[in-house]
Scaffold this motif. Structure first.
Motif, PDB file in Angstrom:
ATOM      1  N   CYS A  30     -21.636  62.957 -19.534  1.00  0.00           N
ATOM      2  CA  CYS A  30     -21.319  63.660 -18.315  1.00  0.00           C
ATOM      3  C   CYS A  30     -22.594  64.002 -17.781  1.00  0.00           C
ATOM      4  O   CYS A  30     -23.225  65.238 -18.050  1.00  0.00           O
ATOM      5  CB  CYS A  30     -20.130  64.841 -18.458  1.00  0.00           C
ATOM      6  N   SER A  77     -17.289  71.974 -22.828  1.00  0.00           N
ATOM      7  CA  SER A  77     -17.016  70.652 -22.257  1.00  0.00           C
ATOM      8  C   SER A  77     -15.894  70.145 -21.944  1.00  0.00           C
ATOM      9  O   SER A  77     -15.721  69.477 -20.906  1.00  0.00           O
ATOM     10  CB  SER A  77     -17.632  69.468 -23.242  1.00  0.00           C
ATOM     11  N   LYS A  79     -11.622  70.687 -20.669  1.00  0.00           N
ATOM     12  CA  LYS A  79     -10.966  71.594 -19.855  1.00  0.00           C
ATOM     13  C   LYS A  79     -10.381  72.691 -20.513  1.00  0.00           C
ATOM     14  O   LYS A  79     -10.073  73.703 -19.799  1.00  0.00           O
ATOM     15  CB  LYS A  79      -9.831  70.576 -18.998  1.00  0.00           C
TER      16      LYS A  79
ATOM     17  N   ARG B  14     -19.915  68.077  -3.916  1.00  0.00           N
ATOM     18  CA  ARG B  14     -19.086  66.935  -4.719  1.00  0.00           C
ATOM     19  C   ARG B  14     -20.206  65.765  -5.206  1.00  0.00           C
ATOM     20  O   ARG B  14     -20.259  65.401  -6.270  1.00  0.00           O
ATOM     21  CB  ARG B  14     -18.123  66.623  -3.795  1.00  0.00           C
ATOM     22  N   ARG B  17     -21.840  66.130  -8.497  1.00  0.00           N
ATOM     23  CA  ARG B  17     -20.992  66.442  -9.774  1.00  0.00           C
ATOM     24  C   ARG B  17     -21.108  65.299 -10.680  1.00  0.00           C
ATOM     25  O   ARG B  17     -20.611  64.248 -10.077  1.00  0.00           O
ATOM     26  CB  ARG B  17     -19.798  66.931  -9.637  1.00  0.00           C
ATOM     27  N   ARG B  19     -19.516  62.292 -13.027  1.00  0.00           N
ATOM     28  CA  ARG B  19     -18.493  61.883 -13.612  1.00  0.00           C
ATOM     29  C   ARG B  19     -18.280  61.569 -15.185  1.00  0.00           C
ATOM     30  O   ARG B  19     -19.468  60.970 -15.529  1.00  0.00           O
ATOM     31  CB  ARG B  19     -17.798  60.668 -12.934  1.00  0.00           C
ATOM     32  N   PRO B  20     -17.437  62.120 -15.842  1.00  0.00           N
ATOM     33  CA  PRO B  20     -17.581  61.730 -17.124  1.00  0.00           C
ATOM     34  C   PRO B  20     -17.535  60.251 -17.472  1.00  0.00           C
ATOM     35  O   PRO B  20     -16.815  59.500 -16.457  1.00  0.00           O
ATOM     36  CB  PRO B  20     -16.422  62.327 -17.946  1.00  0.00           C
ATOM     37  N   GLN B  21     -18.189  59.592 -18.237  1.00  0.00           N
ATOM     38  CA  GLN B  21     -18.198  58.042 -18.426  1.00  0.00           C
ATOM     39  C   GLN B  21     -18.074  57.853 -19.987  1.00  0.00           C
ATOM     40  O   GLN B  21     -18.682  58.419 -20.764  1.00  0.00           O
ATOM     41  CB  GLN B  21     -19.453  57.338 -17.889  1.00  0.00           C
ATOM     42  N   ARG B 132     -15.421  68.804 -15.365  1.00  0.00           N
ATOM     43  CA  ARG B 132     -16.406  68.550 -14.576  1.00  0.00           C
ATOM     44  C   ARG B 132     -17.185  69.707 -14.397  1.00  0.00           C
ATOM     45  O   ARG B 132     -16.710  70.715 -13.580  1.00  0.00           O
ATOM     46  CB  ARG B 132     -16.039  67.985 -13.319  1.00  0.00           C
ATOM     47  N   ASP B 134     -19.433  72.669 -12.560  1.00  0.00           N
ATOM     48  CA  ASP B 134     -19.601  72.970 -11.382  1.00  0.00           C
ATOM     49  C   ASP B 134     -21.143  72.696 -10.811  1.00  0.00           C
ATOM     50  O   ASP B 134     -21.814  73.342 -11.435  1.00  0.00           O
ATOM     51  CB  ASP B 134     -19.289  74.289 -10.783  1.00  0.00           C
TER      52      ASP B 134
END
Lengths: 135, 135
Positions: A30, A77, A79, B14, B17, B19-21, B132, B134
């Motif tokens: 991320c 990391s 949620k 936005r 930020r 994105r997780p990959q 994600r 902030d």
């Protein structure tokens, strides 16, 4: 010291030749952060087994401090946290995976297994391109 | 020095930020040797594109010596070489992938794509566990 165990003498040279194997490593990144990777997943498995960060760290040959930092990083990391202090019953609490920890661990191992199964034929073809060294 | 290019002002936070990959790395190991890995595969692709080890090394920001050593190691690891000097036509020979080189490259990229496709749903579920940050 007892002598090292020896292989059956019938297959001395052949047994020493390593076979090519596919190693698959997955990471969830991320930005610059590695949120989930093989080291954290191994640690989750060890915590699940030993119910203690201290014992898990020892089993993996890792310092307690390093294990704690990895758990902390993973918890931040996700949620929701993956690892938490378990409610103390007889003999005290210990540490346990949360539903989130179990979910991450399960998904990671399932993806690995699915990927290997889905690509079995092409993986065999790729492995077959590699020469076996003469040992 | 000119100012850094800026993003359109409508989505300032936005857009920053990440994105997780999922990052998937495959290696073919044979005992202690890594016969095939992501670095060698990238190098094969660059040689295919540039038809020269020198140009491929430059494109990857790698020294010629390192590129040559990787090619040599790969050629020795496989049942047949992956890279060879091409027969000289107009303008000289250059370097090309052999049928073995094309096969290894194709299988590797196919396995990557197949693995991602086969696990698409579980990969999405795993990515969805990551918070994600902030920005």
């Amino acid at each position: 010291m007892p002598p090292a165990p020896t292989r059956p003498s019938k297959t001395p040279a052949r047994a020493a030749r390593p076979r090519p194997q596919l190693r698959l490593r997955m990471r969830v990144v991320c930005g610059d952060t590695i949120a989930i990777g093989p080291g954290k997943i191994e640690l989750l498995e060890a915590i699940q087994q030993h119910r203690s960060i201290t014992a898990a760290a020892k089993a993996l040959g890792m310092s307690y401090r390093r294990a704690w930092l990895l758990v902390d990083e993973l918890n931040r990391s996700l949620k929701e946290p993956a690892v938490e202090a378990a409610a103390g019953g007889t003999g005290g609490g210990g540490t346990a995976l949360t539903p989130m920890g179990l979910r991450v661990l399960g998904l990671y191992r399932d993806i690995e297994a699915q990927a290997q199964a889905a690509c079995r034929d092409d993986i065999q073809r790729l492995l077959a391109t590699v020469a076996r060294p003469d040992a």
